[in-house]
Enzyme design. Structure first.
Site, short mmCIF file in Angstrom:
data_model
loop_
_atom_site.label_atom_id
_atom_site.label_comp_id
_atom_site.label_asym_id
_atom_site.label_seq_id
_atom_site.Cartn_x
_atom_site.Cartn_y
_atom_site.Cartn_z
CG ASP A 189 -1.69 1.21 1.42
OD1 ASP A 189 -2.36 1.60 0.44
OD2 ASP A 189 -1.66 1.82 2.52
CG ASP B 277 -1.78 7.38 0.31
OD1 ASP B 277 -0.81 8.06 -0.04
OD2 ASP B 277 -2.80 7.23 -0.39
C1 G6P Z 1 -5.40 6.06 -0.05
C2 G6P Z 1 -5.63 6.84 1.24
C3 G6P Z 1 -7.08 7.25 1.34
C4 G6P Z 1 -7.52 7.96 0.08
C5 G6P Z 1 -7.32 7.05 -1.12
C6 G6P Z 1 -7.75 7.69 -2.44
O1 G6P Z 1 -5.87 4.78 0.09
O2 G6P Z 1 -5.28 6.06 2.37
O3 G6P Z 1 -7.25 8.06 2.47
O4 G6P Z 1 -8.87 8.33 0.17
O5 G6P Z 1 -5.96 6.69 -1.19
O6 G6P Z 1 -6.82 8.66 -2.81
P1 G6P Z 1 -6.96 9.63 -4.05
O7 G6P Z 1 -5.55 10.18 -4.21
O8 G6P Z 1 -7.37 8.82 -5.24
O9 G6P Z 1 -7.96 10.65 -3.70
MG MG Z 2 -2.74 3.13 3.48
#
Ligand code: G6P
Ligand code: MG
Length: 219
Positions: A8, A10
């Site tokens: 993953d 983030d």
């Molecule tokens: C990651 C983060 C989420 C976020 C998602 C979508 O999984 O942990 O908090 O909402 O990405 O991100 P984006 O950049 O597509 O908005």
């Molecule tokens: Mg994450």
């Protein structure tokens, strides 16, 4: 046998949660919605559209689909602009070391992120070269806790799920890994990722030595 790793992004490679928080907070303030760090925690690992639904449900707000999309886009514009401040100094401690070690030892490495901005984040970190496969929010339609993003990454690496270890910081990310039949390493507290096969408080502790020691015969 373990032949591949799926990360993953983030909360595992870098900490964008604060930037997501600031962007959602700015939008919420403009809309007069309540949004705080506790609510932000619930957005960990879930897609942008699922995130705005959580915030709107919390605020008991209902809007047309078009209006929701346009607000999510507005938040994204704020978030993407803030990514310009990210540099190769912004890896979570230990993440770059682990990625380097995995490459040296010849493992396949994939990204399995829900973010549609994953490539931009990897470029800011100068991390793209660590990955054989990039699975992001544009690769599949069903987001975590569905296992689709990890199954996509494994298929592209030409590996079955039980040859791969997924690294995740989100509760729903570990749910997704388990649903797909992957081994999992959770990064974070017991109450969030305690259902992973192995858990570390931070990426700094997640060395290949520790991982091999735990999974033993699978290597
Ligand atoms: C990651 C983060 C989420 C976020 C998602 C979508 O999984 O942990 O908090 O909402 O990405 O991100 P984006 O950049 O597509 O908005
Ligand atoms: Mg994450």
């Amino acid at each position: 046998m373990i032949k591949g790793f799926i990360f993953d992004l983030d909360g595992v490679i870098t900490d964008t949660a604060e930037l997501h928080y600031e962007a959602w907070k700015k939008l919420s303030d403009e809309m007069g919605w309540h949004f705080d760090r506790e609510l932000n925690e619930q957005l960990r690992g879930i897609s942008r559209m699922d995130s705005i639904k959580v915030i709107m449900d919390h605020n008991k707000v209902s809007l047309t689909d078009d209006a929701v999309v346009s607000l999510a886009t507005k938040k994204n514009d704020i978030y993407v602009a803030s990514l310009d401040t990210m540099t190769p100094d912004d890896y979570l401690p230990g993440a770059r070391e682990l990625l380097t070690h995995l490459r040296t030892e010849g493992f396949s490495v994939a990204l399995g992120s829900a973010s549609k901005n994953a490539i931009k984040v990897l470029e800011q970190l100068n991390a793209t070269h660590y990955f054989d496969v990039i699975g992001d929010g544009n690769s599949v339609t069903q987001s975590k806790p569905a296992p689709d993003i990890f199954l996509f990454a494994a298929e592209k690496m030409k590996l079955p799920a039980n040859n791969c270890i997924v690294f995740e910081d989100a509760e729903k990310g570990i749910d997704a890994a388990k649903a797909g039949g992957f081994y999992s390493v959770g990064i974070g507290p017991e109450e969030r990722v305690g259902h992973a096969n192995l858990r570390f408080d931070t990426m700094k502790q997640a060395t290949l030595f520790e991982i091999k020691s735990f999974f033993g015969d699978l290597f």
